[in-house]
Write a protein that holds these residues in place. Sequence first.
Motif, PDB file in Angstrom:
ATOM      1  N   LEU A  33      41.279  29.811  49.468  1.00 53.69           N
ATOM      2  CA  LEU A  33      41.259  31.382  49.491  1.00 53.69           C
ATOM      3  C   LEU A  33      42.584  32.042  49.313  1.00 53.69           C
ATOM      4  CD1 LEU A  33      38.468  31.450  52.524  1.00 53.69           C
ATOM      5  CD2 LEU A  33      38.281  31.598  49.980  1.00 53.69           C
ATOM      6  N   ARG A  34      43.513  31.402  49.110  1.00 53.19           N
ATOM      7  CA  ARG A  34      44.630  32.256  48.849  1.00 53.19           C
ATOM      8  C   ARG A  34      44.832  32.913  47.584  1.00 53.19           C
ATOM      9  NH1 ARG A  34      48.683  27.308  47.128  1.00 53.19           N
ATOM     10  NH2 ARG A  34      47.316  26.426  45.043  1.00 53.19           N
ATOM     11  N   PRO A  35      45.369  34.036  47.850  1.00 52.01           N
ATOM     12  CA  PRO A  35      45.123  35.294  46.625  1.00 52.01           C
ATOM     13  C   PRO A  35      46.020  34.969  45.357  1.00 52.01           C
ATOM     14  CG  PRO A  35      46.631  35.946  48.219  1.00 52.01           C
ATOM     15  CD  PRO A  35      45.942  34.781  48.984  1.00 52.01           C
ATOM     16  N   ALA A  36      45.280  34.996  44.450  1.00 45.88           N
ATOM     17  CA  ALA A  36      46.190  34.623  42.983  1.00 45.88           C
ATOM     18  C   ALA A  36      47.453  35.602  42.839  1.00 45.88           C
ATOM     19  CB  ALA A  36      45.165  34.982  41.850  1.00 45.88           C
ATOM     20  N   GLY A  37      48.526  34.995  41.918  1.00 46.22           N
ATOM     21  CA  GLY A  37      49.635  35.695  41.847  1.00 46.22           C
ATOM     22  C   GLY A  37      49.280  37.183  41.068  1.00 46.22           C
ATOM     23  N   PRO A  38      50.244  37.846  41.063  1.00 49.42           N
ATOM     24  CA  PRO A  38      50.317  39.181  40.291  1.00 49.42           C
ATOM     25  C   PRO A  38      49.784  39.103  38.804  1.00 49.42           C
ATOM     26  CG  PRO A  38      52.499  38.669  40.877  1.00 49.42           C
ATOM     27  CD  PRO A  38      51.688  37.773  41.565  1.00 49.42           C
ATOM     28  N   ALA A  39      48.742  39.911  38.463  1.00 48.84           N
ATOM     29  CA  ALA A  39      48.600  39.849  36.939  1.00 48.84           C
ATOM     30  C   ALA A  39      49.659  40.361  36.184  1.00 48.84           C
ATOM     31  CB  ALA A  39      47.257  40.287  36.847  1.00 48.84           C
ATOM     32  N   GLY A  40      49.704  39.602  34.921  1.00 47.39           N
ATOM     33  CA  GLY A  40      50.827  40.236  34.149  1.00 47.39           C
ATOM     34  C   GLY A  40      52.138  39.852  34.125  1.00 47.39           C
ATOM     35  N   ARG A  41      52.386  39.196  35.237  1.00 48.33           N
ATOM     36  CA  ARG A  41      53.709  38.858  35.394  1.00 48.33           C
ATOM     37  C   ARG A  41      54.232  37.516  34.729  1.00 48.33           C
ATOM     38  NH1 ARG A  41      56.168  37.669  41.527  1.00 48.33           N
ATOM     39  NH2 ARG A  41      58.164  37.586  40.846  1.00 48.33           N
ATOM     40  N   PRO A  42      55.293  37.709  33.903  1.00 50.25           N
ATOM     41  CA  PRO A  42      55.615  36.719  32.989  1.00 50.25           C
ATOM     42  C   PRO A  42      56.187  35.294  33.792  1.00 50.25           C
ATOM     43  CG  PRO A  42      57.070  38.367  32.769  1.00 50.25           C
ATOM     44  CD  PRO A  42      56.178  39.031  33.735  1.00 50.25           C
ATOM     45  N   ALA A  43      55.886  34.149  33.447  1.00 47.83           N
ATOM     46  CA  ALA A  43      56.353  32.899  33.940  1.00 47.83           C
ATOM     47  C   ALA A  43      57.804  32.989  33.781  1.00 47.83           C
ATOM     48  CB  ALA A  43      55.341  31.732  33.426  1.00 47.83           C
ATOM     49  N   SER A  44      58.349  32.339  34.685  1.00 46.75           N
ATOM     50  CA  SER A  44      59.807  32.297  34.548  1.00 46.75           C
ATOM     51  C   SER A  44      60.308  30.901  33.639  1.00 46.75           C
ATOM     52  CB  SER A  44      60.682  32.039  35.827  1.00 46.75           C
ATOM     53  OG  SER A  44      61.895  31.849  35.848  1.00 46.75           O
ATOM     54  N   ARG A  76      29.300  35.707  45.262  1.00 43.32           N
ATOM     55  CA  ARG A  76      30.256  34.834  46.001  1.00 43.32           C
ATOM     56  C   ARG A  76      30.498  35.156  47.451  1.00 43.32           C
ATOM     57  NH1 ARG A  76      35.689  35.078  46.791  1.00 43.32           N
ATOM     58  NH2 ARG A  76      36.979  33.334  46.409  1.00 43.32           N
ATOM     59  N   ALA A  77      30.653  36.299  47.694  1.00 42.37           N
ATOM     60  CA  ALA A  77      31.026  36.575  49.044  1.00 42.37           C
ATOM     61  C   ALA A  77      29.846  36.263  50.148  1.00 42.37           C
ATOM     62  CB  ALA A  77      31.287  38.143  49.169  1.00 42.37           C
ATOM     63  N   ARG A  78      28.686  36.570  49.679  1.00 42.48           N
ATOM     64  CA  ARG A  78      27.341  36.136  50.402  1.00 42.48           C
ATOM     65  C   ARG A  78      27.183  34.704  50.696  1.00 42.48           C
ATOM     66  NH1 ARG A  78      24.443  39.195  47.741  1.00 42.48           N
ATOM     67  NH2 ARG A  78      23.741  37.691  46.325  1.00 42.48           N
ATOM     68  N   SER A  79      27.526  33.964  49.455  1.00 41.65           N
ATOM     69  CA  SER A  79      27.251  32.444  49.539  1.00 41.65           C
ATOM     70  C   SER A  79      28.185  31.808  50.382  1.00 41.65           C
ATOM     71  CB  SER A  79      27.409  32.102  48.192  1.00 41.65           C
ATOM     72  OG  SER A  79      26.183  32.569  47.348  1.00 41.65           O
ATOM     73  N   GLU A 127      30.620  41.623  37.019  1.00 47.11           N
ATOM     74  CA  GLU A 127      31.729  41.447  38.008  1.00 47.11           C
ATOM     75  C   GLU A 127      31.468  41.817  39.318  1.00 47.11           C
ATOM     76  OE1 GLU A 127      36.824  41.169  38.587  1.00 47.11           O
ATOM     77  OE2 GLU A 127      35.727  42.543  36.826  1.00 47.11           O
ATOM     78  N   SER A 128      30.916  42.798  39.547  1.00 44.27           N
ATOM     79  CA  SER A 128      30.734  43.244  40.738  1.00 44.27           C
ATOM     80  C   SER A 128      29.448  42.429  41.519  1.00 44.27           C
ATOM     81  CB  SER A 128      30.315  44.691  40.821  1.00 44.27           C
ATOM     82  OG  SER A 128      29.132  45.094  40.278  1.00 44.27           O
ATOM     83  N   VAL A 129      28.431  41.939  40.788  1.00 45.20           N
ATOM     84  CA  VAL A 129      27.414  41.136  41.052  1.00 45.20           C
ATOM     85  C   VAL A 129      28.096  39.712  41.488  1.00 45.20           C
ATOM     86  CG1 VAL A 129      25.189  40.289  40.557  1.00 45.20           C
ATOM     87  CG2 VAL A 129      25.667  42.722  39.872  1.00 45.20           C
ATOM     88  N   VAL A 130      28.713  39.112  40.464  1.00 38.10           N
ATOM     89  CA  VAL A 130      29.137  37.989  40.863  1.00 38.10           C
ATOM     90  C   VAL A 130      29.955  37.848  42.145  1.00 38.10           C
ATOM     91  CG1 VAL A 130      30.544  36.192  39.830  1.00 38.10           C
ATOM     92  CG2 VAL A 130      29.183  37.375  38.406  1.00 38.10           C
ATOM     93  N   SER A 145      35.423  29.745  41.997  1.00 37.37           N
ATOM     94  CA  SER A 145      34.610  30.499  40.813  1.00 37.37           C
ATOM     95  C   SER A 145      35.490  32.088  40.656  1.00 37.37           C
ATOM     96  CB  SER A 145      33.045  31.001  41.006  1.00 37.37           C
ATOM     97  OG  SER A 145      33.099  31.593  42.338  1.00 37.37           O
ATOM     98  N   ASP A 146      36.087  32.596  41.639  1.00 37.83           N
ATOM     99  CA  ASP A 146      36.461  34.066  41.535  1.00 37.83           C
ATOM    100  C   ASP A 146      37.607  34.211  42.538  1.00 37.83           C
ATOM    101  OD1 ASP A 146      37.029  36.358  40.468  1.00 37.83           O
ATOM    102  OD2 ASP A 146      35.055  37.275  40.869  1.00 37.83           O
ATOM    103  N   ARG A 147      38.217  35.245  42.439  1.00 39.29           N
ATOM    104  CA  ARG A 147      39.135  35.598  43.925  1.00 39.29           C
ATOM    105  C   ARG A 147      38.869  37.059  44.138  1.00 39.29           C
ATOM    106  NH1 ARG A 147      40.382  31.201  43.983  1.00 39.29           N
ATOM    107  NH2 ARG A 147      42.036  29.882  43.928  1.00 39.29           N
ATOM    108  N   ASP A 148      38.688  37.059  45.518  1.00 39.45           N
ATOM    109  CA  ASP A 148      38.397  38.463  46.125  1.00 39.45           C
ATOM    110  C   ASP A 148      39.190  38.466  47.506  1.00 39.45           C
ATOM    111  OD1 ASP A 148      37.449  40.795  46.740  1.00 39.45           O
ATOM    112  OD2 ASP A 148      35.373  40.403  47.042  1.00 39.45           O
ATOM    113  N   PRO A 149      40.383  38.776  47.350  1.00 36.67           N
ATOM    114  CA  PRO A 149      41.239  38.912  48.661  1.00 36.67           C
ATOM    115  C   PRO A 149      40.736  39.649  49.695  1.00 36.67           C
ATOM    116  CG  PRO A 149      42.760  39.212  46.689  1.00 36.67           C
ATOM    117  CD  PRO A 149      41.371  39.469  46.525  1.00 36.67           C
TER     118      PRO A 149
END
Length: 247
Positions: free
Chosen positions: A201-212, A28-31, A21-24, A118-122
């Motif tokens: 580039l917007r950050p993803a929602g908090p993980a593990g939060r159940p949908a309403s 992503r950041a470099r590209s 994951e760190s390599v990906v 491809s991924d999220r890295d805020p």
Amino acid sequence: MPRRDLPPPPPPAHLREWLDESVVRADRARSLAELVRHNLGIERLLLLWAVAAVFALGWSFVGMALMAFEEGGPLARALGLVFAALAAGVLVSGGIWFGRGARLDRRIRQLQCAWAASDRDPAADRRLRAPGRSLAWLLSSLALGALGLRVTFGAAAGARPGEGAYAELVLTMGLGLILWVTALLGLGKAGAHYRWALCALRPAGPAGRPASSGRRISPGAPARRSASTVRPPRASGTRSRSSGPAV
């Protein structure tokens, strides 16, 4: 337009699962940083202005051809044909150059969207917004557009019927039109990058939060069981007192 070496597209999703994951994220950041630099670099702005200068040169040949045709005479008309041929060659070359640049911009935008999805890295994505470069494109394009509008409307306001050559008016208004069209292209590029940065580039929602589910339950209210989960009462082995003796 010179060809630029762009980063490759991201690996497919089924291959990213087997990579570190760190390599990906580092790839992503470099590209994305390289793509943003190709898209909003100062050389891209100068290249856009160079294409505008080529169109301005071609339009200047058009104006000189019109002036030569207005003077009349065999020599002036022959010179006008030479200027018209030069104008056609320069304008066609500028159009080809502009088309290559448009294809390069489209390829850069496709790669940007693919790498961003491809991924999220805020932490790394905050540096990709490039507000300074976008502001440079915005301010320079506004200044160029103001100059183009001044040239165009100044030439139109200063024209008088029967006074001056119409070829000079066409030449001046055409040059002003090239200036503010170039400014619109620069403003469009800055706005497109800002919109891409907000959406991709917007950050993803908090993980593990159940949908309403649309229905809120107060903390003190008891949980309701659905009718399908309520068990029917078991049949009692004793008879009720109201029932009579069996015959």
